[in-house]
Design a protein around this motif. Structure first.
Motif, short mmCIF file in Angstrom:
data_model
loop_
_atom_site.label_atom_id
_atom_site.label_comp_id
_atom_site.label_asym_id
_atom_site.label_seq_id
_atom_site.Cartn_x
_atom_site.Cartn_y
_atom_site.Cartn_z
N TYR A 73 42.11 44.99 154.55
CA TYR A 73 41.58 44.25 153.30
C TYR A 73 40.89 43.05 153.73
O TYR A 73 41.28 41.96 153.46
N PRO A 74 39.68 43.26 154.40
CA PRO A 74 39.21 41.94 154.94
C PRO A 74 38.51 41.04 154.20
O PRO A 74 38.51 39.70 154.19
N ASN A 75 38.01 41.47 152.98
CA ASN A 75 37.74 40.53 151.93
C ASN A 75 38.83 39.94 151.20
O ASN A 75 38.67 38.48 151.01
N HIS A 76 39.93 40.37 150.99
CA HIS A 76 41.10 39.69 150.50
C HIS A 76 41.54 38.64 151.83
O HIS A 76 41.94 37.34 151.51
N MET A 77 41.48 39.15 152.88
CA MET A 77 41.90 38.25 154.07
C MET A 77 41.23 36.88 154.00
O MET A 77 41.52 35.71 154.10
N ILE A 78 39.69 37.23 154.02
CA ILE A 78 38.87 35.81 154.12
C ILE A 78 39.18 34.88 152.71
O ILE A 78 39.24 33.94 152.81
N GLU A 79 39.20 35.68 151.88
CA GLU A 79 39.33 34.84 150.47
C GLU A 79 40.76 34.08 150.17
O GLU A 79 40.78 32.86 149.94
N HIS A 80 41.78 34.78 150.98
CA HIS A 80 43.01 33.99 150.98
C HIS A 80 43.00 32.77 151.82
O HIS A 80 43.67 31.71 151.30
N SER A 81 42.16 32.82 152.64
CA SER A 81 42.10 31.46 153.42
C SER A 81 41.32 30.26 152.52
O SER A 81 41.59 29.17 152.36
N LEU A 82 40.20 30.90 151.89
CA LEU A 82 39.46 29.90 150.97
C LEU A 82 40.29 29.40 150.08
O LEU A 82 40.48 28.33 149.57
N SER A 83 41.27 30.29 149.27
CA SER A 83 42.16 29.92 148.28
C SER A 83 43.32 29.04 148.90
O SER A 83 43.81 28.06 148.18
N ALA A 84 43.86 29.16 149.97
CA ALA A 84 44.68 28.30 150.47
C ALA A 84 44.26 26.92 151.12
O ALA A 84 45.02 26.09 150.67
N LEU A 85 43.08 26.88 151.33
CA LEU A 85 42.53 25.60 151.88
C LEU A 85 41.98 25.10 150.56
O LEU A 85 42.13 23.54 150.51
N SER A 119 30.02 22.39 157.52
CA SER A 119 30.87 21.38 158.48
C SER A 119 32.32 21.76 158.34
O SER A 119 33.25 21.26 159.01
N ASP A 120 32.69 22.26 157.17
CA ASP A 120 34.07 22.98 156.90
C ASP A 120 34.52 24.20 157.80
O ASP A 120 35.45 24.61 157.88
N THR A 121 33.31 24.95 158.57
CA THR A 121 33.38 26.09 159.38
C THR A 121 34.92 26.28 160.08
O THR A 121 35.39 27.16 160.20
N ASP A 122 34.71 25.09 161.00
CA ASP A 122 35.99 25.24 161.92
C ASP A 122 37.56 25.21 161.21
O ASP A 122 38.24 26.10 161.92
N LYS A 123 37.43 24.51 160.34
CA LYS A 123 38.74 24.28 159.44
C LYS A 123 38.93 25.64 158.87
O LYS A 123 40.18 26.35 158.87
N ILE A 124 38.10 26.40 158.16
CA ILE A 124 38.37 27.58 157.59
C ILE A 124 38.56 28.58 158.75
O ILE A 124 39.50 29.54 158.55
N LEU A 125 37.83 28.70 159.92
CA LEU A 125 38.13 29.63 161.01
C LEU A 125 39.38 29.33 161.63
O LEU A 125 40.18 30.45 161.71
N GLU A 126 39.82 28.43 161.52
CA GLU A 126 41.33 28.20 162.13
C GLU A 126 42.36 29.05 161.25
O GLU A 126 43.13 29.59 161.81
N ASN A 127 42.29 28.78 159.95
CA ASN A 127 43.24 29.39 158.92
C ASN A 127 42.75 30.64 159.15
O ASN A 127 43.79 31.77 159.04
N LEU A 128 41.50 31.19 159.31
CA LEU A 128 41.26 32.67 159.13
C LEU A 128 41.47 33.57 160.31
O LEU A 128 42.08 34.39 160.32
#
Lengths: 382, 382
Positions: free
Chosen positions: A266-278, A347-356
């Motif tokens: 579920y890669p799309n859900h995986m990525i989206e969950h980070s966006l929702s969480a953050l 500029s948010d990339t690193d923050k998202i990547l960490e969660n991802l």
């Protein structure tokens, strides 16, 4: 076709006025006292609460109502309601709302009969051994939670949006009355469409062995959702379109479209969950951003299936054309396709990547979704 | 979309070697002694019986085996096995065979816990109040009985081929291993294909309100069955084709293709049941004769749906072209399309009509299927 087990014991009560019989369904299961969970106070204004109350009273079922569950439902609220469920010694949970209320209710149903921390179930520290029976009246069609045994909750403290699954969490009875959904905002309608499409495509694209029959079932769902969304944007009162949309949503994640396929993720859900969480973006809106970005990166890994998608859904030829057409459709109906639409900056990339990266481990696909890969996908979404 | 209830609690165990775990499934349901029903002695020659015996022994489940159930299963055999079930006080029935063995097993499961005549359930004189739990290992995919709660039995004395339905008759666990089906004769393969197509089209054509999503699900089944039949005729060992064929068969009559549609009926089955009851023709073969004949008579009553069928299944334009193409396909794969192929002559018409008129009453459609109408349909089949 791969070996599989299919089991789905949820009883669906679908159609007009079905909510009026909710008390009867609980009574048949010998429920004497129920915890009624809901979201906003809207259900009190529009009369649904009164209907449910009347039906419970008629069947001599005592109830306690607790509202305030929000979309992207949070763990703190689940804790709060588990305490009430334990204190009040209820026999069951009755969820009146959309997927967020229902997912919270599933967590509450498991947590109410567990001495430890319900989050244990989400992080794999414990398995659900028992749960209160769950009933629901669905007011928004999207997550498919009404006919599956999963639930997704966000831990606000750790910024983890994680899931539980247990056969004990299939709802006993799910009431789906499309009429209750006609006041959904246009935004939430199109976000829901994106969510259903995401449920449809995860297995469709990530499994390398995919029976043609299952492909056809999935394509039936996607076509139905796209057509009915367009009808409902212009005529929210079209009952038949609303009904087909709702039933397609249920079928997109009740297990039937995931049987017989090879290993999938579920890669799309995986990525989206980070966006929702953050960023607390609406789940479906996050998915309509993620899907085209992920597809552009992934397409070469399953070119034939992407070509099939282009042909069957859009009558187009190439993988690229299919992806572009889906993105164009998201734009047309008005669900986001770029992270900038959520004011998320590069500029948010690193923050998202960490969660991802933590999420990729949780989803069991960290070998594929490395920092490099995730950066590429995120770049496609900027 | 019409209101509906959907509930299907059967657990499906699908795939290679799944029959080896049958004892485990029974044990999980606390079964101590089971009646194993089967058809011909083939299951003893090909090793399936030994596999089942081993698994039952390993799980300390006592069993009595009774074979000899024939296709178009008969009431006298059901009576015989009910006596054994009562005498031996078994806890469950384990059907090892195709739809005929399974349908008999369902009748036995109901009859074993009933003091009266099991035929009472078939003629509406009594309702099934309890039944032994049913398990099955399917060896022929066609009837869909493995995931529904119905059964059809022929009363040889009265020449009535009638049905029962009860939620108590859903199998607990159905094992579907497509490998067990690879020795099916070419004749029975194509008869089965006709049966599955018949299950698909009854509601599709007779319901006047038919959601597009349900149409699409049905078309997915028909296309899959036609394509995989052609593959299997030339290569019976093609596991994937066999598996898709089997799973499409299950889905054609598990309830999912009959939800949300308006009032519908089973006229093709009604007519075929008379042919089977009188002449013992194979059910699927009878259906491939009946369908084109019925369609030619019925098409004007639902022209739009027949045009849709022609377009979606055969990429043709008119209702007539669609019907002709289906008949041509039956001829091509080698399942009968004319009554003369069963040596039934036009002089038999009155005898068939007499049985049919009683059947039309039983199916609740005698107002539509008058003697005149039935004569026209039969004439189309001569």
């Amino acid at each position: 076709m791969q070996n599989f087990t299919f089991y789905n014991p949820t009883k669906i009560e679908f159609g007009k006025d079905k909510e009026k019989e909710i008390g009867t369904h609980l009574k048949k299961c010998n429920i004497k006292k129920v915890l009624l969970t809901y979201g906003s106070e809207r259900i009190k204004k529009d009369g649904l609460f009164d209907i449910v109350e009347k039906s419970l009273n008629e069947n001599n079922i005592e109830f306690i109502a607790v509202g305030g569950i929000v979309s992207n439902p949070v763990l703190s609220k689940v804790y709060e309601i588990i305490s009430i469920a334990k204190e009040e010694k209820v026999d069951a949970i009755l969820s009146v709302g959309g997927g967020s209320v229902l997912d919270s209710s599933k967590a509450i149903a498991a947590g109410a009969l567990y001495d430890g921390d319900v989050w244990d179930f989400f992080i794999g520290k414990a398995l659900v051994q028992k749960a209160l029976p769950i009933f629901d009246i669905l007011t928004l069609a999207a997550t498919g939670s009404e006919m599956n045994c999963g639930a997704v909750i966000t831990n606000e403290n750790t910024k983890q949006k994680y899931a539980i699954q247990s056969p004990l969490l299939y709802p006993k009875v799910s009431v789906i009355n499309p009429e209750l959904m006609k006041t959904i905002s246009k935004d939430y309608l199109v976000y829901s469409a994106a969510d259903i499409i995401a449920h449809s495509i995860e297995g469709y694209f990530t499994a390398t062995i995919h029976p043609t029959y299952i492909n056809r079932q999935i394509e039936a769902i996607i076509k139905t959702v796209m057509q009915t969304t367009e009808i409902l944007i212009h005529n929210p009162d079209d009952y038949n379109a609303r009904a087909e949309f709702a039933w397609a949503a249920t079928n997109a994640l009740n297990g039937l479209t995931y049987v017989g396929i090879s290993e999938f993720s579920y890669p799309n859900h995986m990525i989206e969950h980070s966006l929702s969480a953050l960023y607390n973006v609406p789940h479906g809106a996050g998915l309509s951003v993620v899907m085209p970005a992920w597809m552009k990166w992934y397409k070469s890994k399953n070119e034939a299936q992407f070509k099939r998608f282009a042909k069957e859904i859009f009558e187009l030829e190439t993988a690229e054309e299919g992806i572009d057409a889906l993105e164009a459709w998201f734009n047309k109906v008005g669900t986001p396709t770029k992270l900038s639409q959520f004011n998320i900056q590069i500029s948010d990339t690193d923050k998202i990547l960490e969660n991802l990266l933590e999420n990729a481990q949780y989803f069991g696909i960290k070998e594929i979704y490395t920092k490099d890969v995730l950066t590429k996908i995120l770049n496609n979404a900027f």
